[in-house]
Every structure is written in structure tokens, then in C-alpha cells.
Design an enzyme around this catalytic site. Structure first.
Site, short mmCIF file in Angstrom:
data_model
loop_
_atom_site.label_atom_id
_atom_site.label_comp_id
_atom_site.label_asym_id
_atom_site.label_seq_id
_atom_site.Cartn_x
_atom_site.Cartn_y
_atom_site.Cartn_z
N LEU A 38 1.03 -2.76 4.36
CA LEU A 38 2.26 -2.05 4.73
C LEU A 38 3.38 -2.50 3.80
O LEU A 38 3.54 -3.68 3.53
CB LEU A 38 2.65 -2.36 6.17
CG LEU A 38 1.95 -1.59 7.29
CD1 LEU A 38 2.38 -2.15 8.65
CD2 LEU A 38 2.26 -0.09 7.23
N ASP A 39 4.17 -1.54 3.32
CA ASP A 39 5.34 -1.89 2.51
C ASP A 39 6.30 -2.73 3.33
O ASP A 39 6.34 -2.63 4.57
CB ASP A 39 6.06 -0.62 2.05
CG ASP A 39 5.28 0.13 0.97
OD1 ASP A 39 4.46 -0.51 0.29
OD2 ASP A 39 5.50 1.35 0.82
#
Length: 280
Positions: A38-39
Site C-alpha cells: 500500500l502506498d
């Protein structure tokens, strides 16, 4: 040895690697990995494996992921999300709910997507985002993606919130930008939250700061393969990778004993199954 999966509700502003590092310190081990990065600006479900559970990561269902995204219209950023610099503005046309729904539905099915320069894809051994930080931009190849479901959740001012179930490798930031263009403007993601990975949902996920050993779960329960229960007398055969015959017609099967995963076996052309990956 303590082992299992953790369903983490990742907070905003930290990397997935940061989560791994915190879990390593908490459980005093270097054997930690996660499924589906996930960013930093994104929140939601991050599946983290500890110790022997890392062996399960290739067999966990992650082909499809579901997100809730808030798309701010009228402004384009360098990263496609709120962490980037504003690089373009455009007027936002008058949009009806029906028009937005029609536009979102146009993205259903297979299409091609150009990976952003801020992605972790490597070209000649160097991640694109590292080149982007140097101000470089290189030619990228489009990749096929698949949008299984997409729908409008709300509209407020110049922000629309939608959900999408997409194939592995889909960049939601790019999808948001593409939606904005189809609506006749530009846009960036103000927020992004992952709610589901395969059949694993966010509902039972816990915050990183609340993690304790009791939160580890049996990874075998999430493996989406047919399973065959092995008798105790045959455990050593599985442990030693002995080829075995089963009546199953599935290409891959999970062998278990009392619910604990022993190995993933693969059907051979000759008939018997061979050990593909030991899980003990």
C-alpha cells in the site's frame, strides 16, 4: 516459534515496509513479509506474515483487491494523489449523478493502463519512483487491468467517492486520473482505502499499535486451494517431499493435519502429486 498472519489496518503516512519493520521488532524476527504493498497515503487492509507463515504468501488470494477512493476533481498532481505537487488545474463541468455513474461503468472490464513514474516497477534494475525523484521520465509499457466492479458512493462539491474491485497490478491513482479525464477535467486521489484482498476483508483488521501475539491467525485458513487432511502417520512423508497419490483432480492441493498446513502439492503428468512447497 511464533508464526501466523496479521490482518493490519494500515494508517496513513507510513510505508508497508515500515509496518514490516515494526512487526519484526515486536516479534523479534527478520522473517516478516506482506501481501500487496500500500502506498504511504493509502490506508486499509495489509496482510502481514510472520516467521513460517511467510511461506504461505504465494498461495494467498490476491488477484483481486477492493478499494474506496475519494477523487478530487479540477486539480492534477505530480503523483496522482494528495502527496504530490499541483501541476495542472482545469474547470469542473456540471456533473449529474447519472453522468458520473455512466462514466464509472465505462471502466468495467478489461483495459490498458500506463504505470505511473511514481510506481515501484523496475526498469533495468531501477525502480521508476527513484528515477522520478531525479526528475527523469522514461517510456513505459501499458499493462492490462480488469475492473470487476465499480460504483459511486457519494458526491460532494468537486469530490466524488467510489468503490472499485480491480485486478492485481491496477494503479488506483491512475484509475482516478482516467475517470477525471472522462468526466472532462483532471483529478487526484484525496484518499484511498483498501477494504478487501481476495476474500479477506478489513472487518477483522487491527491497528499496528494494537498488535499482540494473540492476533496471529492460522494462514492455512486463507489458502484458496482444495485441501486434503493427512493422517499423523503420513506427516513425515509430506515433510520429506515424498510423492503421493490422491483422487483429487485439482492441479494444486493443500495438505493439512488438524487444520495446520503441511505443504502445497502439485499434480504431475505421471499422475502422483509432488511437493511444490513445504509449509512446516
Amino acid at each position: 516459534m511464533t508464526a501466523g498472519l496479521l490482518l493490519i489496518d494500515k494508517g496513513e503516512g507510513v510505508t508497508s515496509r515500515y509496518v514490516d519493520n515494526r512487526i519484526q521488532r515486536l516479534f523479534h524476527t527478520h522473517k516478516v513479509g506482506h501481501l500487496g504493498t500500500l502506498d504511504p497515503f493509502a490506508t486499509g487492509l495489509l496482510i502481514v506474515a510472520v516467521n513460517e507463515a511467510t511461506k504461505y504468501l504465494p498461495f494467498l488470494p490476491d488477484e483481486d483487491k477492493t478499494y474506496v477512493a475519494s477523487l478530487r476533481l479540477g486539480i492534477k498532481t505530480s503523483t496522482g494523489d494528495k502527496t504530490g505537487e499541483e501541476i495542472e488545474t482545469a474547470a469542473v463541468p456540471s456533473l449529474s449523478k447519472e453522468k458520473v455513474i455512466e462514466t464509472l461503468n465505462a471502466f468495467l472490464g478489461e483495459s490498458e493502463q500506463l504505470p505511473p513514474m511514481t510506481s515501484a516497477i523496475k526498469v533495468d534494475g531501477t525502480a521508476l519512483y527513484k528515477l522520478a525523484h531525479k526528475g527523469e521520465e522514461i517510456e513505459r509499457k501499458k499493462r492490462k487491468i480488469f475492473v470487476h466492479e465499480i460504483g459511486l458512493l457519494s458526491m460532494e462539491g468537486d469530490t466524488i467517492t467510489f468503490y472499485a474491485k480491480v485486478s492485481k497490478g491496477t494503479y488506483m491513482r491512475v484509475l482516478g486520473e482516467d475517470v477525471a479525464v472522462r468526466l472532462g477535467t483532471v483529478g487526484y486521489l484525496e484518499s484511498l482505502r483498501r477494504t478487501k484482498v481476495g476474500d479477506i476483508t478489513l472487518e477483522k483488521a487491527i491497528r499496528l499499535e494494537d498488535v499482540k501475539e494473540d492476533d496471529l491467525v492460522n494462514p492455512a485458513s486463507f489458502v484458496a486451494l482444495p485441501r486434503i487432511e493427512i493422517e499423523k502417520k503420513d506427516i513425515d512423508k509430506v515433510r520429506n517431499g515424498v510423492r503421493l497419490s490422491f483422487s483429487s483432480i485439482s492441479t494444486h492441493i493443500l495438505l493439512t493435519h488438524k487444520g495446520k498446513g503441511l505443504a502445497v502439492y502439485e499434480k504431475t503428468e505421471e499422475g502422483p502429486y509432488r511437493c511444490l512447497r513445504g509449509l512446516l
